[in-house]
Design a protein around this motif. Structure first.
Motif, short mmCIF file in Angstrom:
data_model
loop_
_atom_site.label_atom_id
_atom_site.label_comp_id
_atom_site.label_asym_id
_atom_site.label_seq_id
_atom_site.Cartn_x
_atom_site.Cartn_y
_atom_site.Cartn_z
N ALA A 187 3.43 -1.74 -5.57
CA ALA A 187 2.79 -3.17 -5.13
C ALA A 187 2.39 -3.00 -3.48
CB ALA A 187 3.95 -3.96 -5.19
N ALA A 188 3.04 -2.38 -2.84
CA ALA A 188 2.60 -2.18 -1.31
C ALA A 188 1.09 -1.48 -1.30
CB ALA A 188 3.50 -1.60 -0.41
N ALA A 189 0.94 -0.36 -1.99
CA ALA A 189 -0.22 0.35 -1.95
C ALA A 189 -1.37 -0.57 -2.56
CB ALA A 189 -0.04 1.57 -2.96
N LEU A 190 -1.01 -1.33 -3.57
CA LEU A 190 -2.24 -2.08 -4.38
C LEU A 190 -2.23 -3.48 -3.65
CD1 LEU A 190 -1.21 -1.57 -8.00
CD2 LEU A 190 -3.02 -0.42 -6.85
N GLU A 191 -1.48 -3.91 -2.53
CA GLU A 191 -1.61 -5.15 -1.86
C GLU A 191 -1.41 -6.28 -2.87
OE1 GLU A 191 -4.89 -5.24 0.72
OE2 GLU A 191 -4.27 -3.40 1.84
N LYS A 192 -0.37 -6.05 -3.69
CA LYS A 192 0.18 -7.07 -4.64
C LYS A 192 1.44 -7.51 -4.44
CE LYS A 192 -3.99 -7.01 -6.80
NZ LYS A 192 -4.89 -8.17 -7.02
N PRO A 193 1.87 -8.59 -4.94
CA PRO A 193 3.55 -9.11 -4.89
C PRO A 193 4.05 -8.37 -5.76
CG PRO A 193 1.92 -11.09 -4.79
CD PRO A 193 0.91 -9.76 -5.31
N ILE A 227 -6.37 -6.10 -11.05
CA ILE A 227 -7.62 -6.86 -10.92
C ILE A 227 -7.97 -6.98 -9.41
CG2 ILE A 227 -8.42 -9.18 -10.83
CD1 ILE A 227 -6.75 -10.04 -13.19
N GLY A 228 -9.04 -6.22 -9.00
CA GLY A 228 -9.40 -6.30 -7.46
C GLY A 228 -8.70 -5.27 -6.76
N ALA A 229 -7.98 -4.68 -7.37
CA ALA A 229 -7.45 -3.66 -6.61
C ALA A 229 -7.89 -2.31 -6.66
CB ALA A 229 -5.67 -3.57 -6.35
N THR A 230 -8.45 -1.97 -7.78
CA THR A 230 -8.71 -0.65 -8.57
C THR A 230 -10.14 -0.62 -8.55
OG1 THR A 230 -8.23 -1.20 -10.51
CG2 THR A 230 -6.50 -0.01 -9.27
N ASP A 231 -11.18 -1.34 -8.04
CA ASP A 231 -12.48 -1.18 -8.42
C ASP A 231 -13.41 -0.44 -7.57
OD1 ASP A 231 -12.10 -2.79 -6.05
OD2 ASP A 231 -13.00 -4.71 -7.08
N SER A 232 -12.77 0.56 -6.39
CA SER A 232 -13.73 1.37 -5.82
C SER A 232 -12.96 2.51 -5.36
CB SER A 232 -14.03 0.51 -4.44
OG SER A 232 -12.90 0.61 -3.65
N ALA A 233 -13.68 3.55 -4.97
CA ALA A 233 -13.39 4.80 -4.75
C ALA A 233 -12.47 4.93 -3.64
CB ALA A 233 -14.60 5.99 -4.56
N GLU A 234 -12.80 3.83 -2.43
CA GLU A 234 -12.27 4.05 -1.42
C GLU A 234 -10.51 3.52 -1.49
OE1 GLU A 234 -16.57 4.52 -0.80
OE2 GLU A 234 -15.28 2.87 -1.75
N LYS A 235 -10.57 2.57 -2.37
CA LYS A 235 -9.26 1.86 -2.63
C LYS A 235 -8.46 2.70 -3.42
CE LYS A 235 -10.87 -2.85 -2.88
NZ LYS A 235 -11.08 -4.09 -3.74
N ASN A 236 -9.06 3.52 -4.32
CA ASN A 236 -8.17 4.31 -5.02
C ASN A 236 -7.67 5.68 -4.37
OD1 ASN A 236 -8.32 2.28 -7.25
ND2 ASN A 236 -10.05 3.39 -8.38
N ALA A 237 -8.74 5.92 -3.43
CA ALA A 237 -8.06 7.24 -2.72
C ALA A 237 -7.03 6.81 -1.94
CB ALA A 237 -9.23 7.85 -1.95
N LYS A 238 -6.98 5.57 -1.53
CA LYS A 238 -5.75 5.13 -0.54
C LYS A 238 -4.46 5.27 -1.65
CE LYS A 238 -8.39 3.07 2.95
NZ LYS A 238 -8.93 1.81 3.52
N HIS A 239 -4.80 4.45 -2.66
CA HIS A 239 -3.78 4.08 -3.67
C HIS A 239 -3.25 5.29 -3.96
CE1 HIS A 239 -5.13 0.19 -3.52
NE2 HIS A 239 -5.87 0.29 -4.58
N SER A 240 -3.96 6.41 -4.42
CA SER A 240 -3.76 7.88 -4.94
C SER A 240 -2.81 8.38 -4.00
CB SER A 240 -4.77 8.54 -5.27
OG SER A 240 -4.43 9.67 -5.80
N ALA A 241 -2.96 8.42 -2.72
CA ALA A 241 -2.37 9.36 -1.75
C ALA A 241 -0.96 8.60 -1.61
CB ALA A 241 -2.89 8.93 -0.20
N LYS A 242 -0.70 7.29 -1.59
CA LYS A 242 0.67 6.53 -1.46
C LYS A 242 1.33 6.95 -2.70
CE LYS A 242 -1.17 3.32 1.79
NZ LYS A 242 -1.53 1.91 1.84
N ILE A 243 0.74 6.70 -3.86
CA ILE A 243 1.54 6.92 -5.19
C ILE A 243 1.99 8.51 -5.36
CG2 ILE A 243 1.39 6.77 -7.73
CD1 ILE A 243 -0.47 4.40 -7.24
N PHE A 244 1.01 9.31 -5.04
CA PHE A 244 1.44 10.73 -4.93
C PHE A 244 2.46 11.24 -4.07
CE2 PHE A 244 -2.20 11.73 -7.43
CZ PHE A 244 -2.20 12.93 -8.30
N ASN A 245 2.46 10.53 -2.90
CA ASN A 245 3.71 11.06 -1.93
C ASN A 245 4.95 10.48 -2.57
OD1 ASN A 245 4.48 11.77 0.86
ND2 ASN A 245 4.85 9.66 0.97
N PHE A 246 4.87 9.40 -3.07
CA PHE A 246 6.06 8.86 -3.76
C PHE A 246 6.79 9.62 -4.77
CE2 PHE A 246 8.37 6.38 -6.77
CZ PHE A 246 9.52 5.84 -6.25
#
Length: 118
Positions: free
Chosen positions: A28-34, A65-84
């Motif tokens: 949720a934090a990575a995707l900036e969603k509640p 919706i709106g959180a996974t629509d670009s390479a830049e966003k997904n690279a940041k999400h990926s790093a946080k999720i992989f780390n976890f």
């Protein structure tokens, strides 16, 4: 309303309620969603092969919706999720695959309609 579908050959005991709560918090934090908007399902104990090996691994699908629509966003999400996932489940990065799906408002149903009309 992000949807996370985690498939793994790890046993169900690897995905305790505590793990799920942490996973929801991190994603949720990575995707900036509640956190209360997250939808998560875990499918443990599946036959799974990654890179020719049946060693423990995960395939994760992240749809939002709106959180996974670009390479830049997904690279940041990926790093946080992989780390976890690597730290919590003691997996190496090459045993995890993530698929990001960008959803549009008309593709998500809620309250007997779709998000477009809410």
């Amino acid at each position: 309303m992000p949807f996370l579908d985690l498939q793994s050959n790890l046993p169900a005991c690897s995905f305790s309620e505590d793990f799920l709560k942490k996973f929801v918090s991190v994603t949720a934090a990575a995707l900036e969603k509640p956190e209360d908007r997250m939808h998560v399902v875990v499918h443990p104990g599946l036959p799974l092969m990654i890179k020719g090996s049946c060693a423990p691994g995960i395939i994760l699908s992240v749809s939002a919706i709106g959180a996974t629509d670009s390479a830049e966003k997904n690279a940041k999400h990926s790093a946080k999720i992989f780390n976890f996932l690597t730290s919590e489940l003691n997996l190496s990065e090459d045993r995890i695959g993530i698929i990001f799906n960008a959803l549009q408002l008309h593709q998500v149903g809620k309250k007997g309609t779709v998000m477009s009309f809410l």
